[in-house]
Write an enzyme that holds these catalytic residues in place. Sequence first.
Site, PDB file in Angstrom:
ATOM      1  N   GLY A   1       0.843  -1.198   0.000  1.00 34.93           N
ATOM      2  CA  GLY A   1       0.000   0.000   0.000  1.00 34.93           C
ATOM      3  C   GLY A   1       0.871   1.238   0.000  1.00 34.93           C
TER       4      GLY A   1
ATOM      5  CG  HIS B   1       3.454  25.024 -24.108  1.00 37.89           C
ATOM      6  ND1 HIS B   1       3.432  23.650 -24.240  1.00 37.89           N
ATOM      7  CD2 HIS B   1       4.567  25.460 -24.762  1.00 37.89           C
ATOM      8  CE1 HIS B   1       4.474  23.271 -24.957  1.00 37.89           C
ATOM      9  NE2 HIS B   1       5.180  24.357 -25.287  1.00 37.89           N
TER      10      HIS B   1
ATOM     11  CD  GLU C   1       4.104   8.075   0.490  1.00 32.56           C
ATOM     12  OE1 GLU C   1       4.472   8.426   1.627  1.00 32.56           O
ATOM     13  OE2 GLU C   1       3.160   8.632  -0.115  1.00 32.56           O
TER      14      GLU C   1
HETATM   15  P1  FAD Z   1      -3.435  12.021  13.978  1.00 34.03           P
HETATM   16  O1  FAD Z   1      -2.584  12.810  13.067  1.00 34.03           O
HETATM   17  O2  FAD Z   1      -3.117  10.583  14.150  1.00 34.03           O
HETATM   18  O3  FAD Z   1      -3.378  12.747  15.375  1.00 34.03           O
HETATM   19  C1  FAD Z   1      -4.010  12.258  16.504  1.00 34.03           C
HETATM   20  C2  FAD Z   1      -3.303  12.806  17.730  1.00 34.03           C
HETATM   21  O4  FAD Z   1      -4.112  12.504  18.865  1.00 34.03           O
HETATM   22  C3  FAD Z   1      -1.951  12.168  18.008  1.00 34.03           C
HETATM   23  O5  FAD Z   1      -0.971  13.167  18.137  1.00 34.03           O
HETATM   24  C4  FAD Z   1      -2.130  11.415  19.333  1.00 34.03           C
HETATM   25  O6  FAD Z   1      -0.999  11.509  20.162  1.00 34.03           O
HETATM   26  C5  FAD Z   1      -3.284  12.200  19.965  1.00 34.03           C
HETATM   27  N1  FAD Z   1      -4.078  11.392  20.890  1.00 34.03           N
HETATM   28  C6  FAD Z   1      -4.643  10.172  20.663  1.00 34.03           C
HETATM   29  N2  FAD Z   1      -5.371   9.791  21.738  1.00 34.03           N
HETATM   30  C7  FAD Z   1      -5.276  10.796  22.640  1.00 34.03           C
HETATM   31  C8  FAD Z   1      -5.820  10.997  23.944  1.00 34.03           C
HETATM   32  N3  FAD Z   1      -6.656  10.118  24.477  1.00 34.03           N
HETATM   33  N4  FAD Z   1      -5.466  12.118  24.592  1.00 34.03           N
HETATM   34  C9  FAD Z   1      -4.650  13.038  24.044  1.00 34.03           C
HETATM   35  N5  FAD Z   1      -4.124  12.915  22.824  1.00 34.03           N
HETATM   36  C10 FAD Z   1      -4.439  11.808  22.121  1.00 34.03           C
HETATM   37  N6  FAD Z   1      -1.676  11.438   4.870  1.00 34.03           N
HETATM   38  C11 FAD Z   1      -1.674  12.282   3.824  1.00 34.03           C
HETATM   39  O7  FAD Z   1      -2.711  12.872   3.514  1.00 34.03           O
HETATM   40  N7  FAD Z   1      -0.538  12.530   3.107  1.00 34.03           N
HETATM   41  C12 FAD Z   1       0.627  11.900   3.389  1.00 34.03           C
HETATM   42  O8  FAD Z   1       1.624  12.138   2.720  1.00 34.03           O
HETATM   43  C13 FAD Z   1       0.649  10.982   4.468  1.00 34.03           C
HETATM   44  N8  FAD Z   1       1.781  10.343   4.781  1.00 34.03           N
HETATM   45  C14 FAD Z   1       1.792   9.478   5.842  1.00 34.03           C
HETATM   46  C15 FAD Z   1       2.972   8.802   6.126  1.00 34.03           C
HETATM   47  C16 FAD Z   1       3.013   7.924   7.174  1.00 34.03           C
HETATM   48  C17 FAD Z   1       4.301   7.193   7.473  1.00 34.03           C
HETATM   49  C18 FAD Z   1       1.861   7.734   7.988  1.00 34.03           C
HETATM   50  C19 FAD Z   1       1.912   6.812   9.172  1.00 34.03           C
HETATM   51  C20 FAD Z   1       0.688   8.399   7.715  1.00 34.03           C
HETATM   52  C21 FAD Z   1       0.637   9.270   6.624  1.00 34.03           C
HETATM   53  N9  FAD Z   1      -0.527   9.942   6.275  1.00 34.03           N
HETATM   54  C22 FAD Z   1      -0.537  10.782   5.205  1.00 34.03           C
HETATM   55  C23 FAD Z   1      -1.768   9.773   7.040  1.00 34.03           C
HETATM   56  C24 FAD Z   1      -1.960  10.972   7.984  1.00 34.03           C
HETATM   57  O9  FAD Z   1      -0.839  11.070   8.827  1.00 34.03           O
HETATM   58  C25 FAD Z   1      -3.224  10.804   8.793  1.00 34.03           C
HETATM   59  O10 FAD Z   1      -4.326  10.590   7.939  1.00 34.03           O
HETATM   60  C26 FAD Z   1      -3.499  12.042   9.630  1.00 34.03           C
HETATM   61  O11 FAD Z   1      -2.418  12.312  10.481  1.00 34.03           O
HETATM   62  C27 FAD Z   1      -4.774  11.858  10.444  1.00 34.03           C
HETATM   63  O12 FAD Z   1      -5.000  12.989  11.211  1.00 34.03           O
HETATM   64  P2  FAD Z   1      -5.833  12.940  12.560  1.00 34.03           P
HETATM   65  O13 FAD Z   1      -5.911  14.352  13.029  1.00 34.03           O
HETATM   66  O14 FAD Z   1      -7.082  12.196  12.365  1.00 34.03           O
HETATM   67  O15 FAD Z   1      -4.972  12.078  13.587  1.00 34.03           O
HETATM   68  P1  NAI Z   2      -2.735   0.616   3.035  1.00 35.95           P
HETATM   69  O1  NAI Z   2      -4.121   0.290   3.362  1.00 35.95           O
HETATM   70  O2  NAI Z   2      -2.434   1.700   2.081  1.00 35.95           O
HETATM   71  O3  NAI Z   2      -2.004  -0.683   2.453  1.00 35.95           O
HETATM   72  C1  NAI Z   2      -1.937  -1.871   3.172  1.00 35.95           C
HETATM   73  C2  NAI Z   2      -1.634  -2.993   2.188  1.00 35.95           C
HETATM   74  O4  NAI Z   2      -1.357  -4.149   2.928  1.00 35.95           O
HETATM   75  C3  NAI Z   2      -2.794  -3.320   1.267  1.00 35.95           C
HETATM   76  O5  NAI Z   2      -2.306  -3.417  -0.039  1.00 35.95           O
HETATM   77  C4  NAI Z   2      -3.305  -4.639   1.804  1.00 35.95           C
HETATM   78  O6  NAI Z   2      -3.888  -5.451   0.809  1.00 35.95           O
HETATM   79  C5  NAI Z   2      -2.021  -5.242   2.330  1.00 35.95           C
HETATM   80  N1  NAI Z   2      -2.180  -6.236   3.378  1.00 35.95           N
HETATM   81  C6  NAI Z   2      -3.077  -6.242   4.394  1.00 35.95           C
HETATM   82  N2  NAI Z   2      -2.865  -7.322   5.183  1.00 35.95           N
HETATM   83  C7  NAI Z   2      -1.796  -7.980   4.662  1.00 35.95           C
HETATM   84  C8  NAI Z   2      -1.075  -9.144   5.044  1.00 35.95           C
HETATM   85  N3  NAI Z   2      -1.408  -9.820   6.134  1.00 35.95           N
HETATM   86  N4  NAI Z   2      -0.041  -9.546   4.285  1.00 35.95           N
HETATM   87  C9  NAI Z   2       0.319  -8.831   3.167  1.00 35.95           C
HETATM   88  N5  NAI Z   2      -0.340  -7.726   2.769  1.00 35.95           N
HETATM   89  C10 NAI Z   2      -1.365  -7.288   3.510  1.00 35.95           C
HETATM   90  O7  NAI Z   2      -2.024   0.850   4.437  1.00 35.95           O
HETATM   91  P2  NAI Z   2      -0.620   1.500   4.819  1.00 35.95           P
HETATM   92  O8  NAI Z   2       0.284   1.518   3.649  1.00 35.95           O
HETATM   93  O9  NAI Z   2      -0.194   0.829   6.056  1.00 35.95           O
HETATM   94  O10 NAI Z   2      -1.017   2.986   5.156  1.00 35.95           O
HETATM   95  C11 NAI Z   2      -1.971   3.268   6.195  1.00 35.95           C
HETATM   96  C12 NAI Z   2      -2.723   4.523   5.919  1.00 35.95           C
HETATM   97  O11 NAI Z   2      -1.894   5.650   5.995  1.00 35.95           O
HETATM   98  C13 NAI Z   2      -3.347   4.494   4.546  1.00 35.95           C
HETATM   99  O12 NAI Z   2      -4.746   4.375   4.722  1.00 35.95           O
HETATM  100  C14 NAI Z   2      -3.021   5.795   3.933  1.00 35.95           C
HETATM  101  O13 NAI Z   2      -4.186   6.496   3.623  1.00 35.95           O
HETATM  102  C15 NAI Z   2      -2.244   6.568   4.994  1.00 35.95           C
HETATM  103  N6  NAI Z   2      -1.034   7.058   4.331  1.00 35.95           N
HETATM  104  C16 NAI Z   2      -1.183   7.987   3.346  1.00 35.95           C
HETATM  105  C17 NAI Z   2      -0.089   8.425   2.645  1.00 35.95           C
HETATM  106  C18 NAI Z   2      -0.298   9.389   1.554  1.00 35.95           C
HETATM  107  O14 NAI Z   2      -1.367   9.975   1.473  1.00 35.95           O
HETATM  108  N7  NAI Z   2       0.684   9.621   0.701  1.00 35.95           N
HETATM  109  C19 NAI Z   2       1.253   7.966   2.941  1.00 35.95           C
HETATM  110  C20 NAI Z   2       1.285   6.963   3.973  1.00 35.95           C
HETATM  111  C21 NAI Z   2       0.169   6.567   4.638  1.00 35.95           C
END
Ligand code: FAD
Ligand code: NAI
Length: 465
Positions: free
Chosen positions: A181, A444, A186
Amino acid sequence: MAETDFDVIVIGSGPGGYVAAIRAAQLGLKTACVESRETLGGTCLNVGCIPSKALLHASELYEEAHSGALAKWGVKTSGLELDLGAMHGTRLEAIKGLTGGIEFLFRKNKVEWLKGHARFTAKDAIDVAGKSYKAKHFVIATGSSVTPLPGVEIDHERILDSTSALELDKVPETMVVVGGGVIGLELGSVWRRLGAKVIVVEFLDQILPGMDGEVRKEAAKLFKKQGFEIRTSTKVTGAKSGKKGVKLNVEPAAGGEASTIEADVVLVSIGRRPNTDGLDLARAGLETNKRGQIEVDHDFRTAVDGIYAIGDVTPGPMLAHKAEDEGIAVAEILAGQIGIVNHEVIPSVVYTMPEIAGVGLTEEDAKAAGHEVKVGKFPMMANSRAKTNRESDGFVKIVADAKSDRVLGVWIIASVAGTMIAEAALAMEFGATSEDIAYTCHAHPTHSEAVKEAAMAVTGKPIHI
Ligand code: FAD
Ligand code: NAI
C-alpha cells in the site's frame, strides 16, 4: 465560565484536531486541545506525512546524483557520499519547524494546549493528567496507529513499523515490506533509492488497493523497473527475528507451499487502526463499530449529543487533508455555521517517483455504480515538459459519464501527479465535464497540459498523439 470549562475541547492535535481547534477559536469559541505527545501536529507532522516526504525528497536527490540522472544534465558529481545522519537531521528540522509552528498558531489564536492523555469521565467531562475539564462540545480527533500483524511482532530493531522505518541509522541490505500500500511503497522507495534491495509482499493480487485498475498495473510495472521485487497473492504467516536478520515465513494467499524470505529488516505496513484505547468512551456513552471506528453522521455528530469525531478515528480514507477539511467543517458547525466536506472529492497521492494520484471514482467503481463511461487517456511521454525533463513515465486518465460528460474520476501517474490532481479535484467540485477541462487554457509547457489532452481524448481529439 470556570477556567477549566470550555466551549470546545478537541482531543488530539493532528491535522484534524489542530485545524478544528484553531478554526473554533477563530470563530470566537473558548477552545482547548488535548495532546499527549510532546509536540503538536499528530501522526502527520511527527511521524507521517512530513518526515516521510523529507526522506522521499532527500533520497530522490541522492538517487538522481547516484544513478547518473544529474550527469545527463551536465551536473557532474564526484566523491558522492551518503550522509544518512545529515539526512535525518534535515528530517528532524522539518518536524521541529512545523510542530513548533502549530504551537505558535495555538498561542496566536488563544487555543489552550492541555498536555496529557484525555479520558472521558462523563459525556461532558474529561480527565487530563489528573485534572477535570468540562466542555459544551467535544471533538474526538485521536487519529490512528499501525495495525499489528500477528506472528510478526514489531520490535523496532528488525521488525519495523512506519515510525521506526523512518529512523533507521543504516541502510539495510534487504528490506521486506509487508503490504503493498501507500506506506510500503513510499518508505520502500526511500530505502531502495539509498541502496537496499526491497521486496514487497502483498496479500492481494495487485498492489495499491483502492486505485484505478490500470494505474495499479502500470505502477507495479514501474516499481519493478526501479528494482522492487513484488510478490503479490502472498501471505506472511510468521517471522523469526535474530541477530543477523529476520526469517519471514510466507505462503501463497490461496494456500500452498510455504517458503522463507531472509531480510535485514521487515516493515509491517498493512494498514492503520483507529486510536480509542484509554479514551474511556463508555463513560461518555459511546461505542465503536466493528472496525474500531467512531461512527458519525454527515455533520460529524456521534451517537452522543455534544460529542463529535473527525479524521482517522472515523470511517473514510485515512488522509491528512480529509482530517483537516473535517476539522474546519466541524468547527464551523459548532459555531452555528454550515460546515460541509464533499467526501466524493477527496484526492489521494502516493509520493513515489513518479507520483500516483487519483480523485473520484475508478473506472471499475464507476461501472459498478451503473455509469456508462467514456475514458480519455494521455501518456506523459507525449507531454513536452515531462519529456524534456526526462520524466516521461505515466499517464493521465479521465473517467467521464458517457451521457452527461461529467467527470467521475481522474487518475494520474506522473512525476508531479500530486500537484496535477488539484485541478481535477477543483473541476469535479464544480461539476465539470471533460469538455470544460478540454476547453480550459493550460499554460505551456506544463505537465498539466496532459490533463487537458486526456480530457480532449475523452471525445477522441487530443492533439499530441
Ligand atoms: P493524527 O494525526 O493521528 O493525530 C491524533 C493525535 O491525537 C496524536 O498526536 C495522538 O498523540 C493524539 N491522541 C490520541 N489519543 C489521545 C488521547 N486520548 N489524549 C490526548 N491525545 C491523544 N496522509 C496524507 O494525507 N498525506 C501523506 O503524505 C501521508 N503520509 C503518511 C505517512 C506515514 C508514514 C503515515 C503513518 C501516515 C501518513 N498519512 C498521510 C496519514 C496521515 O498522517 C493521517 O491521515 C493524519 O495524520 C490523520 O489525522 P488525525 O488528526 O485524524 O490524527
Ligand atoms: P494501506 O491500506 O495503504 O495498504 C496496506 C496494504 O497491505 C494493502 O495493499 C493490503 O492489501 C495489504 N495487506 C493487508 N494485510 C496484509 C497481510 N497480512 N499480508 C500482506 N499484505 C497485507 O495501508 P498502509 O500503507 O499501512 O497505510 C496506512 C494509511 O496511511 C493508509 O490508509 C493511507 O491512507 C495513509 N497514508 C497515506 C499516505 C499518503 O497519502 N501519501 C502515505 C502513507 C500513509
